[in-house]
Design a protein around this motif. Structure first.
Motif, mmCIF file in Angstrom:
data_model
loop_
_atom_site.group_PDB
_atom_site.id
_atom_site.type_symbol
_atom_site.label_atom_id
_atom_site.label_comp_id
_atom_site.label_asym_id
_atom_site.label_seq_id
_atom_site.Cartn_x
_atom_site.Cartn_y
_atom_site.Cartn_z
ATOM 1 N N ALA A 1 13.743 14.272 1.295
ATOM 2 C CA ALA A 1 12.600 14.781 2.052
ATOM 3 C C ALA A 1 11.536 13.706 2.216
ATOM 4 N N LEU A 2 11.316 12.914 1.164
ATOM 5 C CA LEU A 2 10.317 11.849 1.234
ATOM 6 C C LEU A 2 10.741 10.773 2.229
ATOM 7 N N ASN A 3 12.026 10.448 2.224
ATOM 8 C CA ASN A 3 12.555 9.482 3.189
ATOM 9 C C ASN A 3 12.260 9.944 4.611
ATOM 10 N N SER A 4 12.520 11.204 4.889
ATOM 11 C CA SER A 4 12.309 11.747 6.236
ATOM 12 C C SER A 4 10.834 11.731 6.618
ATOM 13 N N GLU B 1 0.825 -1.204 0.000
ATOM 14 C CA GLU B 1 0.000 0.000 0.000
ATOM 15 C C GLU B 1 0.859 1.255 0.000
ATOM 16 N N LEU B 2 1.940 1.237 0.743
ATOM 17 C CA LEU B 2 2.823 2.407 0.778
ATOM 18 C C LEU B 2 3.462 2.639 -0.584
ATOM 19 N N LEU B 3 3.917 1.564 -1.230
ATOM 20 C CA LEU B 3 4.515 1.698 -2.555
ATOM 21 C C LEU B 3 3.496 2.245 -3.556
ATOM 22 N N ALA B 4 2.257 1.749 -3.481
ATOM 23 C CA ALA B 4 1.221 2.196 -4.410
ATOM 24 C C ALA B 4 0.856 3.662 -4.207
ATOM 25 N N SER B 5 1.113 4.191 -3.014
ATOM 26 C CA SER B 5 0.729 5.579 -2.722
ATOM 27 C C SER B 5 1.713 6.596 -3.285
ATOM 28 N N LEU B 6 2.893 6.126 -3.692
ATOM 29 C CA LEU B 6 3.916 7.059 -4.176
ATOM 30 C C LEU B 6 3.721 7.373 -5.648
ATOM 31 N N PRO C 1 5.609 9.168 -9.272
ATOM 32 C CA PRO C 1 6.891 8.935 -9.947
ATOM 33 C C PRO C 1 8.070 9.370 -9.083
ATOM 34 N N TYR C 2 9.142 8.601 -9.147
ATOM 35 C CA TYR C 2 10.318 8.878 -8.321
ATOM 36 C C TYR C 2 11.032 10.126 -8.819
ATOM 37 N N ARG C 3 11.416 10.990 -7.863
ATOM 38 C CA ARG C 3 12.205 12.179 -8.186
ATOM 39 C C ARG C 3 13.397 12.231 -7.243
ATOM 40 N N GLU C 4 14.565 12.243 -7.819
ATOM 41 C CA GLU C 4 15.784 12.232 -7.016
ATOM 42 C C GLU C 4 15.857 13.441 -6.101
ATOM 43 N N ASP C 5 15.409 14.600 -6.597
ATOM 44 C CA ASP C 5 15.531 15.823 -5.799
ATOM 45 C C ASP C 5 14.567 15.851 -4.603
ATOM 46 N N ARG C 6 13.611 14.900 -4.578
ATOM 47 C CA ARG C 6 12.666 14.858 -3.460
ATOM 48 C C ARG C 6 12.871 13.629 -2.576
ATOM 49 N N ARG D 1 12.157 4.060 -7.423
ATOM 50 C CA ARG D 1 13.169 4.493 -8.395
ATOM 51 C C ARG D 1 13.268 3.497 -9.544
ATOM 52 N N LEU D 2 13.273 2.203 -9.242
ATOM 53 C CA LEU D 2 13.370 1.182 -10.291
ATOM 54 C C LEU D 2 12.134 1.205 -11.190
#
Length: 413
Positions: free
Chosen positions: A34-37, A19-24, A26-31, A57-58
């Protein structure tokens, strides 16, 4: 030290992880920081956050190969690097469908790209994968396809049904804590090429995907070898045996681009085929697609274009007329000059060149280093800086004619 692949997949195979993966988005390196935190502050474990961000990211990277399907799939780094693009996998599947084969064993299925394509044609697929983590990913990826079954096993030990076709994409990389490393010896692949040949010798319809750099002398006899390029990049050579090999074709170059697909074929062996004439650099210069070069079909293309090679050992073709072809990029020849750095510097200055594209074949010159020499203020990336830089864009082709090195000024057509 990077985490093992299973450490990046296992947390996702839970309700919370999925569910957490589905909530994200597109991956953005610059974010990512902040998203990790924010995810950790929300109470998610560091292991889950790391796994989710890695997978996000993959997935974003995988869209180039899988399109919108990537958003619902699971990947490993090594698996994604080797995975077949879906538009190419569809062509693999068509071979088996056209041969009337209704069951295919995908031995070494990886993430399941080819199994997905086969199953979408209502072909029953037994997808076999020896790596437990990769097999878990393939199981998730193949859930929408009821005709596909994933088996966690060594490809060489699976019992095959009578009449079943076989597709193989042998593992050609090893994974270490520092990343992935390519394997070059076909007998070190998993499974090895000799195993593939034993299946073909038994009369089965067999297709196997190999790396595009496979030498001609390593291609087994009695098969069709098809090099494939997508968007100008040579992605694979596929060896086809028995019912899935086309009669009368020994080698082929399949070129897939924005305008569709085209194929150049030959029934001649790798040490045979036509001989193209050799002539001067004039008219239009053609740079053959990498698949044409890998398949040894440059001479065939030269004759089709009504042209000649500039040197018998170099894959540049010249022809008096402009011919529209999907197999090569065409340039109009403007000027042929001896290769001399001082003279080329003067040529750049006199023509007000500020952006210089350099192509080369048959010479050890490094384009980036030469660009720095010819364009004052250039960092080698193709754009010049400084007061001496002009605004004109030019293209130079560096090559060898016999023992003479030449620089050819061309413009793309």
């Amino acid at each position: 030290m990077s985490e093992a692949p299973q450490d990046q997949i296992a947390p996702l195979l839970t309700e919370e992880g999925w569910e957490l993966l589905a909530s994200l988005g597109p991956y953005r390196e610059d974010r990512s920081f902040a998203l990790n935190s924010s995810l950790r502050k929300a109470g998610h474990s560091p292991e889950l956050v790391s796994a989710v961000l890695t997978q996000s990211r993959l997935r974003t990277r995988a869209e180039a190969k899988f399109g919108e399907f990537a958003r619902q799939m699971l990947f490993t780094q090594a698996g994604l690097e080797q995975a077949t693009r879906l538009n190419v996998a569809a062509r693999h599947a068509q071979r088996f469908a056209q041969a009337g084969i209704r069951h295919v064993a995908d031995l070494g299925c990886g993430l399941g790209a080819d199994a997905m394509a086969l199953a979408s044609l209502d072909i029953a697929v037994t997808a076999v994968e020896v790596d437990e983590t990769t097999a878990a990913c393939a199981t998730i990826n193949l859930i929408p396809f009821p005709h596909a079954t994933v088996v966690h096993s060594d490809a060489t030990s699976v019992a095959l049904e009578d009449g079943a076709g076989v597709w193989l994409d042998p593992a050609r990389r090893t994974t270490t804590t520092s990343g992935t490393k390519r394997i070059w010896d076909p007998e070190a692949f998993s499974p090895p090429l000799s195993f593939v040949e034993s299946l073909a010798a038994a009369g089965r319809a067999v297709g196997v995907k190999m790396g595009p750099g496979m030498p001609h002398e390593s291609v087994p006899g009695g098969c069709e070898a098809q090099w494939v390029s997508v968007g100008g990049d040579v992605t694979e050579v596929t060896l086809w045996f028995n019912a899935v090999a086309r009669p009368g074709i020994r080698r082929a170059a399949l070129v897939i681009g924005a305008g569709g697909a085209a194929e150049l074929t030959s029934g001649d062996g790798f040490d045979a085929g036509p001989v193209a004439p050799v002539g001067p650099v004039e008219g239009f210069l053609y740079e053959p697609d990498g698949a044409v070069i890998r398949a040894g079909l440059v001479a065939d293309l030269a004759l089709d274009l009504g042209g000649h090679l500039v040197d018998e050992h170099i894959a540049y073709i010249c022809a008096p007329e402009l011919v529209d072809t999907p197999y090569a990029r065409a340039y109009r020849v403007l000027e042929v000059m001896p290769y001399n750095v001082r003279a080329l510097k003067a040529w750049v200055r006199e023509n007000g060149v500020g952006v210089l594209d350099i192509k080369k074949r048959g010479t050890s010159v490094t384009p980036e280093e030469l660009r720095k020499q010819l364009l004052p203020g250039s960092k080698g990336g193709g754009k010049a800086g400084g007061k001496a830089a002009g605004k004109k864009t030019a293209t130079l082709v560096l090559t060898r004619i016999g023992e003479e090195r030449v620089a050819v000024s061309v413009e793309p057509v």
